[in-house]
Structures are given as C-alpha cells and as structure tokens.
Design an enzyme around this catalytic site. Structure first.
Site, PDB file in Angstrom:
ATOM      1  N   GLN A 134      64.992 123.410 -81.528  1.00  0.00           N
ATOM      2  CA  GLN A 134      65.002 124.388 -82.616  1.00  0.00           C
ATOM      3  C   GLN A 134      66.332 125.122 -82.635  1.00  0.00           C
ATOM      4  O   GLN A 134      66.675 125.798 -81.664  1.00  0.00           O
ATOM      5  CB  GLN A 134      63.844 125.359 -82.419  1.00  0.00           C
ATOM      6  CG  GLN A 134      63.881 126.570 -83.335  1.00  0.00           C
ATOM      7  CD  GLN A 134      62.751 127.543 -83.064  1.00  0.00           C
ATOM      8  OE1 GLN A 134      61.601 127.265 -83.370  1.00  0.00           O
ATOM      9  NE2 GLN A 134      63.079 128.679 -82.478  1.00  0.00           N
ATOM     10  N   GLY A 135      67.083 124.986 -83.705  1.00  0.00           N
ATOM     11  CA  GLY A 135      68.391 125.658 -83.782  1.00  0.00           C
ATOM     12  C   GLY A 135      68.327 126.904 -84.631  1.00  0.00           C
ATOM     13  O   GLY A 135      68.706 126.881 -85.805  1.00  0.00           O
ATOM     14  N   SER A 145      68.550 130.675 -82.987  1.00  0.00           N
ATOM     15  CA  SER A 145      69.369 131.769 -82.445  1.00  0.00           C
ATOM     16  C   SER A 145      70.838 131.393 -82.328  1.00  0.00           C
ATOM     17  O   SER A 145      71.184 130.232 -82.110  1.00  0.00           O
ATOM     18  CB  SER A 145      68.866 132.146 -81.045  1.00  0.00           C
ATOM     19  OG  SER A 145      67.554 132.619 -81.112  1.00  0.00           O
ATOM     20  N   GLU A 148      52.529 129.688 -85.374  1.00  0.00           N
ATOM     21  CA  GLU A 148      52.758 129.868 -83.948  1.00  0.00           C
ATOM     22  C   GLU A 148      51.648 130.661 -83.273  1.00  0.00           C
ATOM     23  O   GLU A 148      51.418 130.530 -82.082  1.00  0.00           O
ATOM     24  CB  GLU A 148      54.094 130.585 -83.737  1.00  0.00           C
ATOM     25  CG  GLU A 148      54.830 130.074 -82.536  1.00  0.00           C
ATOM     26  CD  GLU A 148      56.248 130.636 -82.481  1.00  0.00           C
ATOM     27  OE1 GLU A 148      56.900 130.356 -81.490  1.00  0.00           O
ATOM     28  OE2 GLU A 148      56.683 131.339 -83.394  1.00  0.00           O
TER      29      GLU A 148
END
Lengths: 358, 390
Positions: B122-123, B125, B240
């Site tokens: 997951q990109g 931050s 989530e």
C-alpha cells in the site's frame, strides 16, 4: 447473538428516566443532600418508584412480582445512578432477593408480596469491621440470639426488616428486635449508611440462606457496578456539555486539545465498561459458572473507573466543579460509596483472580 | 439478551466443523506446506467459507453478507489452527477494486491476488504525509498512454516482497489538496522503482521506503476517476473495521500472559501468586472483558441496525492501550530476561515494542482521540483544519 436490550427493556429505562427527570432533577438532589442533620431517604420519590414497580421487578409472579431478571434490575440501577436518586433501592432489592433466593415457601409467602408492593422497607446487613464483606469473614452467629456489629448497612434506621449475613447463612431480623442503629456521617448523603449493633436480637434463618449467599453477593456487586456506570456516564456527559458552553480566550473550551483529550480519556474509560456490567448481569441470569467472576470484575472495574471519572470531572469544570453547589461532589461521594461497599477494587480483583483459578 | 448465536446458527457451525475436519490437518500431516494451505483455501472458498464478499467470477464464493456466519467460520478455523484465508499482502485493494475498478482491472487482478500470485503493498504514507495523508506529494504525469511517477513513499509494509503497489499520487498539481489525488496501480518490479528496507526497533523487517524515479504504469491503471483518489481511499478504509478481530487478538495475547505468569518464578513461587502481579493481571482482564462484551454488544447492534453509540470509534485505541499494559506486566514478570534479545523471552521484548507500533499504524492514537472527540462526543472540529476522519 442478541447482546442488546429488548424493546421492553428500553421502554422500562425510558419511562423510569422520564419519572426521574420530572421528580429528581439536580436541584432536588441537592435539596435532599443538604437536609439538615442526619442524612435522609427521599420517601416521596421512593413511593413514586414503588408505584412504578421497582421493588416488584425481581420478585416471581406467583409472589406478586414482575418476575423479571437481573439485567432488568441492573439497567434500573444504572438509571438511578445517573440521577443520583436518593432512594433506598439497593438495600431493599437485595433483601428481597435474599428471600427470593433463600426463603422457604412459607418465608416467601409471608414476605415477598409485601416487599414487592413496597408496603415494607427492607435492607441487608453484610459488612463487618474495616472491610469484612465475604461470608467466610463474618463473625456474627444466629445460633442463639443475634449479637454483634454490622457496618455500612443501608438505611437500617428506616427499615422494617433487616437481612443479616451470619455464619449460618442469612437471618431475618424484624423492626423492634433487640438492636440499635447509629446513622453514620456518611459522605454520600443520597444513600445513608448505618452501624447496627445487635444485642441478643431474635433472628429467623432463611431456610436456604447459606446456598443463596454467592448469588446474593454477586447481585450486590452487579447492582453497584451498574450504579457506577450510570453515574460515570452522567459525569462524562456533564463535562462534555460544559466544555461546549464555557468560553475562554474568545472561544468554547471544547476547542482546546488538552481538555478534549481529557474528555476522551474519561469517555474511553467509561463507555466500554458498559459491556462488562451487562455481561455480569447476563451471567447472573444465564451463565452461572461465570457469574461470580464476572460480578467481581464488574464491581472492581466499574467502581474504580467511576471514582476516577468524578475526579476528572472536577478538573474538566475548573473551580466551579470543586464547590458544594455544583453536582460533581454528589457523584464523587456516590462513587466513594460504590468503591467501598462490598470491598475495594483491589479486594475484588484478588477475588476475581481466585475465581479464575489462577 | 443472549450471547450465543442461536439455534439457527448451530447447524451452520456443525457444517463448518465437519468441513474443516475433512480437510485439515492435511492428509500428509504437514500444516506448514504452502501447497496444502493453498488447497485448503481453494476448497474452503468452493464451500462458501472464504472470500465471501467476492463474486465467483473473480475467484470468491459470493455469499450473502452475514457477520455472524463470518464470525463462526473465523472461530472454527482458529480452533483447528487451519489457514484463515487471509489475502497475502495488503488485501484492502480487493474491496477497492470491487467498488471502483474497471471490469478489466477486476478480471486481471482479483483472482491472482486471492491466490497470492500478485502481492500488493500500500503506497499511501510519505515522509511529509503521515496523519495528514492528503499532503502527499508523489506526482504522476500522463505522458501519451503512460503515467510517469516521481516521488517517495514510506512505511510501505512488505514492499520488499510485493509485486505491485496500489498508491495515491498527485495528478492535478493545481487543484486543492484533497482534489488533486488519484489512485494508481503500479507494477513495482521495474527499474524506476527502488525499495529500501527500514529495520524496525525490534530488528524485524516489515516496512520500507519506496522511491519512484520516472517509474511507469499504463494509463488504464487508474482506479476511479482522475483527481478522485481521495474518495476511492475513504470508501476502502470502511472495510478495515473489524472489532471482533481486534478483540480476538487481545484475548490470545492475554492467555499468553497468564501462562507466562504461571511459568515464571518469583521469590520461589509462580509469579502469578505475587499479589501485585495478580491484581494487575485481574485489572487487565477487567478491561479485556469490557472490550469483549462491548464488541459483542456493538456486533449485535450492527446486526439489528441499531446505533452503536460512542463505542464505535473506540476499539482501536482501547486495544492499543491494553496491549501496552499487557506488555508492561510481562516486563515486570520476566525481569532480567527483559534485556536479553538472545533469551527465551524475546517474544515479550518484541511485544513490548510492537505494542507501540499499534499506537502509530493505521491512524495514530492522537488521531483516534480526535476522531472520538468529534464523532463520539460531538466536540467542534479541531482548529487546525485537519480532517480527523482518516
């Protein structure tokens, strides 16, 4: 899974809250609290709650009651706690429960209809000395006439009947027997406590009193925990409302992160503990093998939380929160009562550890 | 009030148990083999027990949503120590693709992701975009039929193992902060992408820095509309929340703690007999029970469409603080072993530190406090213009 309140239970709480909103607002509680001399119970409000049916909740239908469950009684205790109601609910329902759990048929027939109808007021005398709350620590005996001292007895002075914890189980002592009552200068003037000295009083043992003891102790723990939840939640609401209204530096103090985090901490300590007291009440009704452990945990955790939340409430209010005229001190003193009655959080945690088999 | 799942679910539980019994442990007795795990996951998916929200044509089992069935399946798999069917890598991309992806993207990526043939990182931050994620600066420019990407991501979990990344990039440099972001899928096994591992304070390697230097991805790897990546992400983060998983993790850590307190001696007796340790253990259990039964309450309210109330925003931080308390009591029990990375209590040293990562990853505890303040207590929005909502 249906871990929630039924429509009937929600309606019960709603209508009780309506009654209290009309007859037991903060101003009224202050008035009762400040009655000169010894602390008093609010006989008028109690009469209204009797008419509402509170004493009948846990009494079986065949004895003139509503035949409901511990969870029903607990949500009622929560609501009374939220309003800091100055009524003799706790002692009366515990004494009633003692007879429901341990009385012979004749004892039930004799007492329960009158207790359910509120014709008589009853209470329980369990604790002794500095903090001897558990049956194996009790020293009084009803083998002959009953003698000795019981402490922190709720509204003994007003009671027509006292259920006394003794070595043999539970004894019934009627008004007029050989005992004297001394009202304590208690912190919590909404729930007066007495020291009762028995001097050869006539006591009738409950037939199944010994076997009823664990469930009675658990019930006491659960009802205190429920009261604590109601009080703590009220303190959180009160502090949040104040933060939204009070202005400093040209804005409401609800904008200041330091205070916001303090309010969050209070809510975070309080809200999740609702599940614990619900579970303890539900276990009392339906999961007997877990009931004592859950009750001890609920009593320890909720009363510890309540007392801390009342301290935080003072801080959240600043100077006004430290005054006699503000509501906070009344809740703090109820929290102190909840903390001490049936033993401190430390004692109840160690008891829970024993019950967990550690 | 009832805590069990009720008779209508008892037969479902029996079915699940029978299925697991027939398939796990595997016939050759090796629960560690990847092939065995894969075979089990395929069989469980065919039986309707895994990937329940994913359509059959993309490799799922396409079942009606039922959180109680999902919970029963999870419980039975845990009891049997069977594979849980978690998507390898970061599986959050799957619900995002289902909601926002083109037919071609769904067909190309979902099934291989479930099988573990494609592993996602997951990109999100960046060095200057943490809690304030929308401040991200990694940019992508559409040149011909390709996006050209430049910039840097950080805290990228498992990037050193991943084949692909789903990432947020700035594609509209002149648009306001939240409106200039797009959601792109990128094959990271290419020369323009450099992955540099970051070693954690526990000495473990889980996350990385990822540098984009004219990296490329085809124009049709855009998910959702150009400039609408923030909305795509927000709807993903809804998926989530799983209070029950949170609670189960805490319960198992607590069981370990009780075991530790019974095994380790203190003054010639099991540590659990020391009154201070005993009391703290019980106090932790009181909080754990609060979390557990409030989670059951919340789940029941969800099922019956009732408002959960204040608890809604609380499980993550409650659990974070509880994990810290558990780790500290373990520290007090192991005493000198607490400083020995080579000793047999390493697991608890790691937990002491890992419990801290929970207060950072997935929304820091302070951001959680802001969310509780605004959503649960109804306090006014924070002054600094930040959106508390992740």
């Amino acid at each position: 899974m249906n871990f929630l309140l039924s429509e009937e239970q929600l309606a019960l709480v709603d209508s009780l809250a309506d009654l209290l909103r009309d007859n037991c607002d903060a101003q009224h509680v202050h008035k009762m609290f400040d009655t000169p001399g010894d602390a008093v119970i609010d006989a008028d409000l109690w009469a209204q709650l009797v008419a509402f049916g509170l004493p009948a909740i846990i009494v079986p239908e065949e004895h003139g009651g509503l035949g409901l469950q511990m969870i029903d009684l607990a949500i009622v205790a929560e609501t009374l706690g939220a309003y800091a109601a100055p009524v003799p609910f706790f002692g009366h329902v515990l004494a009633t429960l003692a007879i429901v759990l341990g009385g012979s048929d004749a004892q039930k027939t004799k007492w329960l209809p009158r207790l359910a109808a509120g014709d008589l007021l009853a209470t329980v005398a369990l604790g002794e000395g500095k903090s001897a709350w558990m049956p194996d620590e009790w020293t009084l005996s009803a083998a002959n006439a009953l003698s000795g001292v019981k402490t922190l007895v709720p509204n003994a002075a007003e009671a027509d009947l006292i259920v006394v914890g003794v070595k043999e189980g539970l004894g019934l002592v009627e008004k007029g027997a050989a005992y004297t009552v001394k009202r304590s200068d208690g912190a919590d003037r909404t729930r007066p406590l007495d020291t009762v000295t028995f001097e050869g009083a006539t006591a009738e043992l409950l037939e199944g009193g010994k076997d009823a003891l664990p469930k009675l102790i658990d019930a006491a723990a659960i009802l205190i925990a429920a009261d604590a939840f109601g009080g703590a939640e009220h303190c959180v609401d009160m502090s949040v409302d104040y933060a939204k209204m009070r202005e400093q530096y040209g804005t409401t103090i609800a904008h200041f992160q330091g205070l916001r985090y303090q309010l969050v901490k209070m809510a975070l300590a309080t809200e999740p503990s609702r599940g614990l007291y619900w579970y303890a009440a539900h276990a009392w009704d339906a999961i007997p093998e877990q009931a004592s452990h859950a009750a001890a945990q609920a009593k320890a955790h909720l009363t510890d939380t309540y007392l801390q939340v009342t301290r935080d409430t003072v801080e959240a209010h600043g100077g006004i929160g430290f005054t006699w005229e503000h509501d906070t001190h009344i809740y703090m003193k109820r929290a102190m009562w909840d903390w001490a009655w049936l033993g401190s959080p430390t004692r109840n945690r160690l008891r829970a550890a024993d019950l967990a088999g550690w | 009030m009832e805590l069990g799942f009720g008779p209508e679910y008892d037969s479902f539980r029996e079915e699940v148990r029978a299925f697991i019994k027939a398939h796990w442990p595997p016939a050759d007795g090796n629960p560690k083999s990847r092939e065995n795990e894969r075979a089990f996951v395929i069989a469980a998916t065919e039986a309707g027990y895994m990937h329940r929200s994913i359509p059959k044509r993309f490799g799922g089992s396409e079942q009606e949503p039922d959180i109680i069935k999902a919970e029963i399946i999870r419980e039975e798999l845990t009891k049997a120590r069977a594979p849980a069917g978690r998507i390898p890598g970061n599986g959050l991309v799957v619900p995002t693709l289902l909601e926002w992806g083109t037919e071609e993207q769904k067909e190309r990526f979902i099934a291989p992701t479930l099988r573990g043939d494609i592993l996602w990182a997951q990109g999100f931050s960046e060095p200057n975009a943490g809690s304030d994620l929308a401040a991200l600066r990694t940019k992508a420019e559409l040149v011909g039929d390709k996006w050209i990407i430049n910039g840097q991501k950080i805290w990228t979990t498992h990037a050193h193992k991943a084949t692909h990344m789903f990432c947020l990039v700035r594609t509209e440099p002149d648009a306001p902060k939240h409106q200039g972001i797009s959601y792109l899928l990128v094959d990271i096994r290419q020369p323009g992408v450099t992955v540099r591992p970051l070693i954690q304070m526990t000495r473990q390697l889980e996350f990385n820095e990822v540098f984009f230097d004219n990296a490329e991805t085809p124009a049709d790897m855009l998910v959702g509309e150009r400039g609408k990546g923030w909305n795509v992400t927000r709807s993903t983060l809804k998926h989530e929340r799983s209070g029950i998983a949170t609670m189960t993790w805490s319960l198992s850590m607590f069981r370990d703690l009780v075991k530790l307190a019974k095994e380790v001696e203190r003054d010639g007796k099991p540590a659990i007999q020391n009154p201070r340790i005993r009391e703290e253990l019980a106090a932790i259990q009181g909080e754990l029970m609060s979390l557990t039964y409030s989670t059951y309450r919340a789940t029941s309210h969800d099922v019956h469409d009732r408002d959960i109330g204040r608890f809604q925003t609380m499980p993550k931080i409650y659990m974070t603080e509880l994990a810290g308390r558990i780790a500290k009591l373990a520290r007090d029990i192991v005493e000198n072993d607490f400083v020995d990375f080579g000793g047999e209590k390493l697991k608890w040293i790691e937990r002491f530190m890992i419990s801290l990562s929970m207060s950072i990853a997935g929304g820091t505890s302070n951001i959680q406090r802001n969310i509780i303040a605004e959503r649960s207590l109804g306090l006014p929005r924070d002054h600094h213009g930040g959106k508390a909502a992740a």
